[in-house]
Design a protein around this motif. Sequence first.
Motif, PDB file in Angstrom:
ATOM      1  N   CYS A  50     -41.720  -9.877 -17.037  1.00  0.00           N
ATOM      2  CA  CYS A  50     -41.047 -11.029 -17.493  1.00  0.00           C
ATOM      3  C   CYS A  50     -41.446 -11.814 -18.989  1.00  0.00           C
ATOM      4  N   HIS A  51     -40.617 -11.678 -19.867  1.00  0.00           N
ATOM      5  CA  HIS A  51     -40.579 -12.245 -21.176  1.00  0.00           C
ATOM      6  C   HIS A  51     -39.845 -13.404 -21.665  1.00  0.00           C
ATOM      7  N   GLY A  52     -39.035 -13.692 -20.848  1.00  0.00           N
ATOM      8  CA  GLY A  52     -38.181 -14.941 -21.265  1.00  0.00           C
ATOM      9  C   GLY A  52     -37.577 -15.660 -19.974  1.00  0.00           C
ATOM     10  N   PRO A  53     -36.725 -16.573 -20.087  1.00  0.00           N
ATOM     11  CA  PRO A  53     -36.282 -17.222 -19.092  1.00  0.00           C
ATOM     12  C   PRO A  53     -36.091 -16.496 -17.617  1.00  0.00           C
ATOM     13  N   VAL A  70     -47.333 -21.134 -16.273  1.00  0.00           N
ATOM     14  CA  VAL A  70     -48.448 -20.948 -16.968  1.00  0.00           C
ATOM     15  C   VAL A  70     -48.537 -20.222 -18.308  1.00  0.00           C
ATOM     16  N   ARG A  71     -47.694 -19.075 -18.172  1.00  0.00           N
ATOM     17  CA  ARG A  71     -47.357 -18.128 -19.236  1.00  0.00           C
ATOM     18  C   ARG A  71     -46.734 -18.835 -20.294  1.00  0.00           C
ATOM     19  N   GLY A  72     -45.875 -19.960 -20.150  1.00  0.00           N
ATOM     20  CA  GLY A  72     -45.211 -20.492 -21.066  1.00  0.00           C
ATOM     21  C   GLY A  72     -43.818 -20.190 -21.080  1.00  0.00           C
ATOM     22  N   TRP A 110     -29.958 -15.758 -18.050  1.00  0.00           N
ATOM     23  CA  TRP A 110     -31.254 -15.609 -17.661  1.00  0.00           C
ATOM     24  C   TRP A 110     -31.765 -14.294 -18.166  1.00  0.00           C
ATOM     25  N   ASP A 111     -32.902 -14.062 -18.554  1.00  0.00           N
ATOM     26  CA  ASP A 111     -33.334 -12.863 -19.139  1.00  0.00           C
ATOM     27  C   ASP A 111     -33.749 -11.860 -18.002  1.00  0.00           C
ATOM     28  N   HIS A 112     -34.272 -12.323 -16.714  1.00  0.00           N
ATOM     29  CA  HIS A 112     -34.772 -11.831 -15.715  1.00  0.00           C
ATOM     30  C   HIS A 112     -34.506 -12.476 -14.292  1.00  0.00           C
ATOM     31  N   VAL A 113     -34.135 -11.750 -13.100  1.00  0.00           N
ATOM     32  CA  VAL A 113     -34.043 -12.515 -11.724  1.00  0.00           C
ATOM     33  C   VAL A 113     -35.009 -11.635 -11.145  1.00  0.00           C
ATOM     34  N   GLY A 140     -28.440  -7.183 -21.087  1.00  0.00           N
ATOM     35  CA  GLY A 140     -29.712  -6.628 -21.630  1.00  0.00           C
ATOM     36  C   GLY A 140     -30.651  -7.307 -20.812  1.00  0.00           C
ATOM     37  N   GLY A 141     -30.548  -7.963 -19.695  1.00  0.00           N
ATOM     38  CA  GLY A 141     -31.328  -8.761 -18.798  1.00  0.00           C
ATOM     39  C   GLY A 141     -31.739  -7.543 -17.847  1.00  0.00           C
ATOM     40  N   ASN A 142     -32.605  -8.128 -17.118  1.00  0.00           N
ATOM     41  CA  ASN A 142     -33.053  -7.155 -15.933  1.00  0.00           C
ATOM     42  C   ASN A 142     -33.272  -7.736 -14.585  1.00  0.00           C
TER      43      ASN A 142
END
Length: 213
Positions: A50-53, A70-72, A110-113, A140-142
């Motif tokens: 997970c690198h985005g929303p 916590v990872r921002g 969303w970038d990730h679900v 491009g999300g996953n």
Amino acid sequence: MTAVVPDEFAAALTGTATTLELSDGRTSPLHPDRWRDRAAGADRWLLDRCHGPTLDLGCGPGRLVEALLVRGLTVLGVDKSDHAIAQCHDRAVPVRRADIFTSLPAEGRWDHVLLADGNIGIGGDPVALLRRAAALVRAGGNVLVEIAPRPSGLWRGAARSRDHRGALGQWFAWAEVGADAIVAVARLAGLAVLEQGGAAGRAFVRLGPARAR
């Protein structure tokens, strides 16, 4: 009059149930202590991708939401369980009380679900669920999914919780997707397995649009 929303995992979220009884006679373990603890161990397979929303569907007590905060990262948990919502509030993490098939914030952006902890079984139709998850992510999300680690195919039926006294909950639609079935299930949802892995007896896949190989 307000409709009563079934809380199928209430016994597990309160720590009294650790087993699902399946309609084919099998049982499947639940892991409420892991759900209520802080993210650790094999959870990192999901977190590290997970690198985005990120939207966590069926977030339970919110341990993954907390870890991503916590990872921002921007993150939101979604669950319909009163117990899950209360435990997320105790952690002070963002959560939306909703059925995951109803309208959700920022659909398609969303970038990730996430579908962790066997949540691929929600609703008893993994193909429909993955289509729903795919509609929530941007181009491009996953979709990051925890699957059954054993080669057990695709199973669809009903399940109910069994608590430590043997008391049984109500039946609800449920499914399991084994490591040998996820490619075919994903394909039916218009997705492809981009990455597969696991740790500590758990198995995961990263899914994206079928053309994004």
